[in-house]
Design a protein around this motif. Structure first.
Motif, PDB file in Angstrom:
ATOM      1  N   GLN A 230       0.936  -1.358  -0.011  1.00 30.37           N
ATOM      2  CA  GLN A 230       0.124   0.304   0.119  1.00 30.37           C
ATOM      3  C   GLN A 230       0.990   1.165   0.049  1.00 30.37           C
ATOM      4  O   GLN A 230       1.826   1.393   0.817  1.00 30.37           O
ATOM      5  N   ASN A 249      -4.050  -0.281  -8.745  1.00 26.54           N
ATOM      6  CA  ASN A 249      -4.319  -0.778  -7.623  1.00 26.54           C
ATOM      7  C   ASN A 249      -5.199  -2.153  -7.466  1.00 26.54           C
ATOM      8  O   ASN A 249      -6.054  -2.052  -8.059  1.00 26.54           O
ATOM      9  N   ARG A 251      -6.128  -3.832  -4.712  1.00 29.70           N
ATOM     10  CA  ARG A 251      -7.182  -4.005  -3.643  1.00 29.70           C
ATOM     11  C   ARG A 251      -8.300  -3.566  -3.708  1.00 29.70           C
ATOM     12  O   ARG A 251      -8.851  -3.028  -4.567  1.00 29.70           O
ATOM     13  N   SER A 252      -9.255  -4.366  -2.867  1.00 30.88           N
ATOM     14  CA  SER A 252     -10.478  -4.179  -2.876  1.00 30.88           C
ATOM     15  C   SER A 252     -10.925  -3.015  -1.927  1.00 30.88           C
ATOM     16  O   SER A 252     -10.409  -3.097  -1.008  1.00 30.88           O
ATOM     17  N   PRO A 253     -11.904  -2.106  -2.144  1.00 31.47           N
ATOM     18  CA  PRO A 253     -12.531  -1.139  -1.559  1.00 31.47           C
ATOM     19  C   PRO A 253     -12.711  -1.467  -0.069  1.00 31.47           C
ATOM     20  O   PRO A 253     -12.593  -0.641   0.707  1.00 31.47           O
ATOM     21  N   GLU A 255     -11.197  -3.696   1.764  1.00 35.55           N
ATOM     22  CA  GLU A 255     -10.112  -4.141   2.546  1.00 35.55           C
ATOM     23  C   GLU A 255      -9.584  -2.974   3.615  1.00 35.55           C
ATOM     24  O   GLU A 255      -9.830  -1.737   3.281  1.00 35.55           O
ATOM     25  N   PHE A 258      -7.708   0.630   2.826  1.00 35.69           N
ATOM     26  CA  PHE A 258      -7.799   0.946   1.378  1.00 35.69           C
ATOM     27  C   PHE A 258      -7.661   2.434   1.405  1.00 35.69           C
ATOM     28  O   PHE A 258      -8.454   3.117   2.159  1.00 35.69           O
ATOM     29  N   GLU A 260      -9.359   5.518   0.127  1.00 41.94           N
ATOM     30  CA  GLU A 260     -10.574   5.860  -0.723  1.00 41.94           C
ATOM     31  C   GLU A 260     -10.307   6.906  -1.781  1.00 41.94           C
ATOM     32  O   GLU A 260     -10.720   6.852  -2.897  1.00 41.94           O
ATOM     33  N   ASN A 275      -7.875   0.379 -11.097  1.00 37.75           N
ATOM     34  CA  ASN A 275      -8.190  -0.501 -10.015  1.00 37.75           C
ATOM     35  C   ASN A 275      -8.997  -1.590 -10.208  1.00 37.75           C
ATOM     36  O   ASN A 275     -10.037  -1.720 -10.812  1.00 37.75           O
ATOM     37  N   PRO A 277      -9.803  -5.150  -8.243  1.00 36.04           N
ATOM     38  CA  PRO A 277      -9.799  -5.605  -7.007  1.00 36.04           C
ATOM     39  C   PRO A 277      -9.646  -7.076  -6.940  1.00 36.04           C
ATOM     40  O   PRO A 277     -10.456  -7.978  -7.113  1.00 36.04           O
ATOM     41  N   CYS A 306      -0.685  -3.576  -4.035  1.00 35.79           N
ATOM     42  CA  CYS A 306      -1.716  -4.325  -3.198  1.00 35.79           C
ATOM     43  C   CYS A 306      -1.543  -3.670  -1.715  1.00 35.79           C
ATOM     44  O   CYS A 306      -1.177  -2.648  -1.401  1.00 35.79           O
ATOM     45  N   ALA A 307      -1.733  -4.775  -0.718  1.00 38.92           N
ATOM     46  CA  ALA A 307      -1.395  -4.627   0.610  1.00 38.92           C
ATOM     47  C   ALA A 307      -0.195  -4.496   1.135  1.00 38.92           C
ATOM     48  O   ALA A 307       0.555  -3.656   1.678  1.00 38.92           O
TER      49      ALA A 307
END
Length: 357
Positions: A230, A249, A251-253, A255, A258, A260, A275, A277, A306-307
């Motif tokens: 991230q 990106n 990542r899923s919103p 997570e 995240f 925003e 994005n 996800p 990602c994270a």
């Protein structure tokens, strides 16, 4: 109503120290979590350096973790967390200073420096410091007891322990482990980790890996693709300054963590943004193909994140393998070179399909 407020950040090892001291003292306190990326207005009125931890006690402020902990030991004398004997107390302060000036800088340089030579120097320093603790501190001061000064927990234990809870991040990112020769340190770490105070606020290794991913250097997968954990708004600005033209990106919103408004921040920095996800444990082929298509379409070079960097590295390697028409053996070799796990779900699924062709 509690007299003490502690301003903390859950990932900060220094704040971790003072929360442990409060819990060991059995003192009631109000915990105020500070977002260090978005500090509240007026925070420097409490903490002049703008850092955590800081405490207020009866409307008086104290900052800096080592000083906070000594203050707490004097303000709330039972149970004592420093020896009564002046010589032993001096020894305790020496070791707390050793943590602050030796162990912590080596740990931080190994984890955070993007320079391989600095990392190796820090690796040697950290090993040397751990060896010194093993043989000069625990061998001479602990006796048969589990803690630094034997049978009783002290501020020394609490000053060192937060970095030992974070060792899995060093193992994950830098392959640094507490080897079997450190028998006293392992016994000490195990004893402290079982304390009620420690267990009450302990975080998992996955938590630290995710939190520290952004401190590690970006992993270059190919000339056009790099992978990271991230990113912060500041790191998006830095990416643009380094020549990246796009951000992908994964990542899923929903997570935790995240960002925003990442698309807005990226575009403000002059980066194109997309994005897709991807769920970490689900090697969904359709989403993998969508991510690969975005990589084809986005201006390059691309920063994929990602994270903690796992999904990003896997997808970047898949895209590289497709573009360069790599064989299964070449992909496996490149993954080993870059320290990318073949168990990453999207990469694993891609390799299964590669073998079946």
């Amino acid at each position: 109503m509690t007299d003490i407020k502690i301003y903390s950040s859950v990932a900060c090892p220094y704040a971790h120290r003072s929360r442990l001291a409060l819990l060991e003292k059995g003192v009631e306190f109000e915990l105020i979590e500070i977002d260090l990326q978005n500090k509240p207005a007026g925070f420097t009125d409490i903490s002049p350096y703008g850092k955590v931890p800081a405490i207020t006690h009866q409307d008086k402020r104290v900052w800096e973790s080592a000083i906070i902990n000594e203050y707490l030991d004097e303000a709330f004398p039972n149970p004592p967390l420093l020896p009564n004997n002046p010589l032993d107390k001096a020894q305790a302060r020496i070791w707390i200073d050793f943590a602050n000036t030796r162990l912590v800088p080596a740990f931080s340089n190994l984890l955070r420096s993007p320079d391989s030579e600095t990392q190796e120097e820090a690796r040697r320093d950290l090993y040397k410091h751990l060896d010194f603790i093993e043989n000069e501190a625990l061998a001479k001061l602990s006796g048969d007891g589990p803690y630094w000064f034997g049978e009783n927990i002290s501020l020394v234990d609490l000053s060192f322990y937060p970095w030992f809870e974070r060792l899995p991040a060093l193992e994950h990112f830098r392959r640094f482990t507490l080897t079997s020769e450190f028998t006293r340190l392992q016994k000490w770490q195990n004893a402290v980790s079982q304390r009620e105070s420690v267990r009450k606020i302990a975080n998992s290794k996955e938590f630290y890996i995710e939190r520290y991913a952004r401190f590690t250097n970006t992993k270059k997968i190919s000339n056009n693709l790099s992978a990271a954990g991230q990113v912060t708004p500041e790191e998006l600005q830095q990416a643009a300054a380094k020549g990246f033209r796009s951000v992908l990106n994964l990542r899923s919103p929903n997570e935790p963590g995240f960002l925003e408004d990442e698309q807005q921040k990226a575009q403000t920095a002059g980066l194109e943004y997309a994005n897709v996800p991807l769920i970490p444990a689900d090697g969904n082929q359709n989403l993998t193909e969508e991510a690969i298509q975005q990589i084809k379409n986005l201006p390059k070079p691309i920063l994929i994140h990602c994270a903690a960097g796992g999904r990003a590295s896997g997808i970047a390697l898949i895209a590289t393998a497709i573009e360069e028409n790599l064989t299964y053996e070449q992909i496996v070799h490149k993954a080993a070179e870059l320290n990318i796990s073949l168990e990453q779900s999207h990469l694993k699924q891609f390799l299964i399909e590669k073998v079946s062709i």
